[in-house]
Design a protein around this motif. Structure first.
Motif, PDB file in Angstrom:
ATOM      1  N   GLY A 402     -44.547-146.178  14.392  1.00 43.74           N
ATOM      2  CA  GLY A 402     -44.220-147.355  15.170  1.00 43.74           C
ATOM      3  C   GLY A 402     -45.103-147.458  16.404  1.00 43.74           C
ATOM      4  N   THR A 403     -44.905-148.497  17.186  1.00 44.68           N
ATOM      5  CA  THR A 403     -45.727-148.709  18.379  1.00 44.68           C
ATOM      6  C   THR A 403     -45.617-147.532  19.346  1.00 44.68           C
ATOM      7  OG1 THR A 403     -45.441-151.104  18.187  1.00 44.68           O
ATOM      8  CG2 THR A 403     -46.145-150.261  20.325  1.00 44.68           C
ATOM      9  N   ASP A 404     -44.382-147.070  19.598  1.00 47.54           N
ATOM     10  CA  ASP A 404     -44.187-145.982  20.555  1.00 47.54           C
ATOM     11  C   ASP A 404     -44.723-144.660  20.039  1.00 47.54           C
ATOM     12  OD1 ASP A 404     -43.012-147.668  22.376  1.00 47.54           O
ATOM     13  OD2 ASP A 404     -40.976-147.297  21.642  1.00 47.54           O
ATOM     14  N   THR A 405     -44.402-144.323  18.776  1.00 47.47           N
ATOM     15  CA  THR A 405     -44.858-143.038  18.243  1.00 47.47           C
ATOM     16  C   THR A 405     -46.381-142.994  18.123  1.00 47.47           C
ATOM     17  OG1 THR A 405     -44.464-143.882  16.014  1.00 47.47           O
ATOM     18  CG2 THR A 405     -42.729-142.552  17.008  1.00 47.47           C
ATOM     19  N   TRP A 406     -46.980-144.154  17.770  1.00 48.72           N
ATOM     20  CA  TRP A 406     -48.443-144.195  17.691  1.00 48.72           C
ATOM     21  C   TRP A 406     -49.068-143.997  19.079  1.00 48.72           C
ATOM     22  CZ3 TRP A 406     -52.418-143.328  14.920  1.00 48.72           C
ATOM     23  CH2 TRP A 406     -53.679-143.806  15.292  1.00 48.72           C
ATOM     24  N   PHE A 407     -48.426-144.542  20.112  1.00 51.89           N
ATOM     25  CA  PHE A 407     -48.938-144.400  21.468  1.00 51.89           C
ATOM     26  C   PHE A 407     -49.039-142.924  21.847  1.00 51.89           C
ATOM     27  CE2 PHE A 407     -48.038-143.705  25.972  1.00 51.89           C
ATOM     28  CZ  PHE A 407     -49.088-144.397  26.569  1.00 51.89           C
ATOM     29  N   TYR A 408     -47.977-142.140  21.590  1.00 56.67           N
ATOM     30  CA  TYR A 408     -47.994-140.728  21.970  1.00 56.67           C
ATOM     31  C   TYR A 408     -48.971-139.929  21.109  1.00 56.67           C
ATOM     32  CZ  TYR A 408     -43.913-141.867  24.752  1.00 56.67           C
ATOM     33  OH  TYR A 408     -43.080-142.420  25.678  1.00 56.67           O
ATOM     34  N   ALA A 409     -49.002-140.214  19.820  1.00 56.67           N
ATOM     35  CA  ALA A 409     -49.931-139.504  18.940  1.00 56.67           C
ATOM     36  C   ALA A 409     -51.370-139.816  19.327  1.00 56.67           C
ATOM     37  CB  ALA A 409     -49.670-139.906  17.492  1.00 56.67           C
ATOM     38  N   LYS A 410     -51.638-141.104  19.626  1.00 56.67           N
ATOM     39  CA  LYS A 410     -52.997-141.535  19.979  1.00 56.67           C
ATOM     40  C   LYS A 410     -53.504-140.818  21.225  1.00 56.67           C
ATOM     41  CE  LYS A 410     -53.250-145.588  21.811  1.00 56.67           C
ATOM     42  NZ  LYS A 410     -53.197-147.040  21.980  1.00 56.67           N
ATOM     43  N   ARG A 411     -52.634-140.657  22.239  1.00 56.40           N
ATOM     44  CA  ARG A 411     -53.057-139.984  23.473  1.00 56.40           C
ATOM     45  C   ARG A 411     -53.523-138.563  23.186  1.00 56.40           C
ATOM     46  NH1 ARG A 411     -54.527-142.898  27.361  1.00 56.40           N
ATOM     47  NH2 ARG A 411     -54.599-140.924  28.473  1.00 56.40           N
ATOM     48  N   CYS A 412     -52.798-137.899  22.308  1.00 58.55           N
ATOM     49  CA  CYS A 412     -53.167-136.514  21.961  1.00 58.55           C
ATOM     50  C   CYS A 412     -54.524-136.480  21.255  1.00 58.55           C
ATOM     51  CB  CYS A 412     -52.095-135.901  21.070  1.00 58.55           C
ATOM     52  SG  CYS A 412     -50.470-135.863  21.841  1.00 58.55           S
ATOM     53  N   PHE A 413     -54.718-137.403  20.315  1.00 59.72           N
ATOM     54  CA  PHE A 413     -55.984-137.422  19.573  1.00 59.72           C
ATOM     55  C   PHE A 413     -57.161-137.785  20.473  1.00 59.72           C
ATOM     56  CE2 PHE A 413     -53.344-137.798  15.666  1.00 59.72           C
ATOM     57  CZ  PHE A 413     -53.899-136.735  14.987  1.00 59.72           C
ATOM     58  N   LEU A 414     -56.950-138.693  21.421  1.00 59.03           N
ATOM     59  CA  LEU A 414     -58.032-139.051  22.340  1.00 59.03           C
ATOM     60  C   LEU A 414     -58.458-137.855  23.180  1.00 59.03           C
ATOM     61  CD1 LEU A 414     -56.821-142.585  23.507  1.00 59.03           C
ATOM     62  CD2 LEU A 414     -58.883-142.071  22.181  1.00 59.03           C
ATOM     63  N   SER A 415     -57.475-137.083  23.637  1.00 66.35           N
ATOM     64  CA  SER A 415     -57.796-135.873  24.400  1.00 66.35           C
ATOM     65  C   SER A 415     -58.532-134.864  23.514  1.00 66.35           C
ATOM     66  CB  SER A 415     -56.515-135.247  24.953  1.00 66.35           C
ATOM     67  OG  SER A 415     -56.801-134.057  25.645  1.00 66.35           O
ATOM     68  N   LEU A 416     -58.076-134.737  22.259  1.00 64.71           N
ATOM     69  CA  LEU A 416     -58.738-133.826  21.314  1.00 64.71           C
ATOM     70  C   LEU A 416     -60.191-134.235  21.085  1.00 64.71           C
ATOM     71  CD1 LEU A 416     -58.722-131.616  19.094  1.00 64.71           C
ATOM     72  CD2 LEU A 416     -57.897-133.383  17.521  1.00 64.71           C
ATOM     73  N   LEU A 417     -60.430-135.523  20.831  1.00 64.84           N
ATOM     74  CA  LEU A 417     -61.787-136.007  20.559  1.00 64.84           C
ATOM     75  C   LEU A 417     -62.689-135.831  21.775  1.00 64.84           C
ATOM     76  CD1 LEU A 417     -60.918-139.292  18.607  1.00 64.84           C
ATOM     77  CD2 LEU A 417     -61.843-137.174  17.650  1.00 64.84           C
ATOM     78  N   GLU A 418     -62.137-136.063  22.954  1.00 60.18           N
ATOM     79  CA  GLU A 418     -62.929-135.895  24.180  1.00 60.18           C
ATOM     80  C   GLU A 418     -63.389-134.450  24.338  1.00 60.18           C
ATOM     81  OE1 GLU A 418     -62.564-136.514  29.032  1.00 60.18           O
ATOM     82  OE2 GLU A 418     -60.805-136.759  27.744  1.00 60.18           O
ATOM     83  N   ASN A 419     -62.487-133.515  24.098  1.00 57.27           N
ATOM     84  CA  ASN A 419     -62.836-132.104  24.255  1.00 57.27           C
ATOM     85  C   ASN A 419     -63.777-131.626  23.157  1.00 57.27           C
ATOM     86  OD1 ASN A 419     -61.324-130.756  26.609  1.00 57.27           O
ATOM     87  ND2 ASN A 419     -59.748-132.028  25.663  1.00 57.27           N
ATOM     88  N   LEU A 420     -63.630-132.165  21.959  1.00 56.65           N
ATOM     89  CA  LEU A 420     -64.565-131.827  20.881  1.00 56.65           C
ATOM     90  C   LEU A 420     -65.958-132.356  21.204  1.00 56.65           C
ATOM     91  CD1 LEU A 420     -62.429-132.534  17.671  1.00 56.65           C
ATOM     92  CD2 LEU A 420     -63.219-130.305  18.488  1.00 56.65           C
ATOM     93  N   ALA A 421     -66.027-133.574  21.739  1.00 51.51           N
ATOM     94  CA  ALA A 421     -67.327-134.166  22.079  1.00 51.51           C
ATOM     95  C   ALA A 421     -68.019-133.386  23.189  1.00 51.51           C
ATOM     96  CB  ALA A 421     -67.138-135.621  22.490  1.00 51.51           C
ATOM     97  N   LYS A 422     -67.219-132.861  24.131  1.00 49.17           N
ATOM     98  CA  LYS A 422     -67.774-132.078  25.241  1.00 49.17           C
ATOM     99  C   LYS A 422     -68.008-130.619  24.848  1.00 49.17           C
ATOM    100  CE  LYS A 422     -65.646-134.795  28.939  1.00 49.17           C
ATOM    101  NZ  LYS A 422     -64.646-134.779  30.041  1.00 49.17           N
ATOM    102  N   GLN A 423     -67.604-130.271  23.612  1.00 50.90           N
ATOM    103  CA  GLN A 423     -67.743-128.901  23.108  1.00 50.90           C
ATOM    104  C   GLN A 423     -66.970-127.901  23.976  1.00 50.90           C
ATOM    105  OE1 GLN A 423     -71.994-128.228  22.740  1.00 50.90           O
ATOM    106  NE2 GLN A 423     -72.096-129.352  20.830  1.00 50.90           N
TER     107      GLN A 423
END
Length: 485
Positions: A402-423
């Protein structure tokens, strides 16, 4: 700096040191050192000046060089170890102490090793070393007091510090330790009494430190970070006074009253400046706290205060990111996890689950449950629902998109992708493929799930094609594939 005639360098350097002109002395000594890199006199004085100005890294470099030039002089080995300890290079300092075999240095070595273990928070090893010290030595009482303080036994620690002061007479450091114990016991009046004595003596005995001049609006030069300043315990006293003012919501003059310093400011002062000015300069305050948690060591309250302030200002996503990026600090520095917003803890659990760290999520939830049970026993009238909220968020994530659950999951993935990109870290391929599969599932079933609800006051409407979980899942998936390639 005036020109120094040939043959007058030694006299000029000692005059500079006597007058406290350490920067000038360091400049002259560096020139002499460059002319003769094995000059014992230049290295010894240079090491002393660096140590006196609390530039412990450069002091350690000088004394390390001296241990090579004069390997038979154990004093230089001891000074090298002390400089490394002051610079928080604990393992290196311990290694150097083990190289000093002269029995005449045994007492000093044991004391230094105890301090090193205390700095590493290995309290059992520190206690074992303190027990080897002479029982009548005032330093032993002080060290035992420090250990008791670390264990939260503030009344007993205070008695140890008082006993030591009865033997040694007035020592600013001991008076500060006593004030700190009273602060922890929330006996602020007694703490302020000892703080006032430290400040009054500092003003009387060291007028050159310009205490209170900044508050009065008087332009004064920086007094620097010298051993003299450190020995007065003025900076520590003013910081503790600031903490009490902050607790009692009184005036904020303590930080401006302290001796003026430019350049490198100690972590405790930086932390207190951030807290004191958070209402008027929140961006600057958050930057200071973020900077501090990247340093080692930093004031233990910093991590918890950063999280609580993010929650106070309703920056829940930033709080979740800090927790996710610094999970190793969560258990070390948060005195009670129930002080943290439940939604922040829920976000951290989601972060763990989305990166296949289910054990960490379960451990966090067990900790929340344990603290809720303890609070229910101590304060039965107080109702806490942290665990219920965490379970609701996780349950919704696992059961329904749903909108709310996607919001929380998305925040986690964005942080994950940022840290992967920065190695910043590396993740197993199996986990990354699980993430790709998750995005594919969200892409397939998220066509009719909006990522944001349009508000009536929004000026710019959201594009219907981009306002779906399908669109954002596809975008996140493409970014992850690009990072993996």
């Amino acid at each position: 700096m005036a020109h120094i005639n040939d043959g007058e360098h030694t006299k000029a350097i000692y005059t500079m040191i006597k007058e406290g002109l350490f920067k000038d002395a360091i400049a002259v000594l560096n020139k002499q050192f460059q002319a003769n890199t094995n000059s014992r006199a230049a290295l010894s004085l240079l090491g002393y000046c660096y140590y006196f100005t609390q530039d412990f890294v450069n002091a350690a470099n000088c004394y390390e060089h001296l241990t090579v030039v004069c390997p038979e002089v154990d004093d230089y080995k001891l000074y090298y170890a002390q400089s490394l300890y002051q610079a928080c290079f604990y393992q290196e300092a311990m290694k150097v102490t083990c190289q000093i075999e002269n029995p005449d240095y045994q007492v000093k070595i044991v004391k230094l090793q105890a301090a090193i273990k205390y700095g590493e928070e290995d309290l059992a090893a520190a206690k074992s070393l303190v027990d080897q010290s002479p029982s009548g030595d005032p330093d032993t009482e002080v060290n035992l007091g420090c250990l008791l303080f670390k264990e939260g036994r503030y009344e007993e620690a205070c008695k140890k510090f008082m006993t030591a002061m009865q033997v040694e007479g007035y020592v600013p450091d001991l008076s500060y330790n006593i004030a700190l114990c009273y602060y922890r016991l929330k006996q602020y009046a007694l703490a302020l009494k000892h703080i006032a004595e430290i400040i009054e003596r500092g003003i009387r005995e060291h007028p050159e430190l310009s205490v209170g001049m900044n508050t009065e609006g008087i332009e004064v030069r920086s007094v620097g970070n010298t051993i003299t300043l450190h020995e007065t315990a003025l900076i520590e006293a003013f910081n503790l006074k600031a903490a009490i003012e902050y607790q009692l919501k009184n005036s904020k003059e303590a930080l401006t009253d302290m001796p003026p310093r430019r350049g490198r400011i100690d972590p405790v002062t930086l932390h207190n400046q951030a807290l004191m000015n958070m209402e008027t300069h929140p961006t600057e305050g958050f930057e200071k706290l973020q900077f501090l948690i990247q340093q080692s060591p930093f004031p233990p309250e910093t991590f918890g205060n950063l999280l609580l302030l993010y929650c106070k200002h309703e920056y829940y996503d930033l709080a979740a990111d800090v927790l996710a990026e610094n999970a190793q600090l969560t258990y070390k520095y948060l005195t009670t996890i129930l002080n943290v917003s439940a939604i922040v803890l829920a976000n951290l659990c989601v972060s763990y689950i989305m990166t296949s760290q289910n054990e960490e999520a379960e451990e966090l939830m067990r900790k929340i449950e344990k603290e809720e049970e303890q609070l229910a026993y101590e304060e039965p009238e107080r109702k806490i629902f942290h665990l219920s909220i965490v379970n609701l968020v996780i349950g919704a994530l696992l059961q329904k998109l749903g909108t709310d659950t996607w919001f929380y999951a998305k925040r986690c993935f964005l942080s994950l992708l940022e840290n992967l990109a920065k190695q910043v870290f590396v993740i197993r391929d199996a986990v990354l493929y699980d993430c790709l599969q998750f995005f594919s599932q969200c892409e397939a079933y998220g066509r009719n799930v909006k990522v944001a609800m349009e508000q009536p006051l929004d000026n710019i409407p959201i594009h219907a094609g981009k306002n779906t979980v399908t669109y954002e899942a596809r975008l996140l998936k493409s970014i992850l594939i690009e990072i993996m390639d």
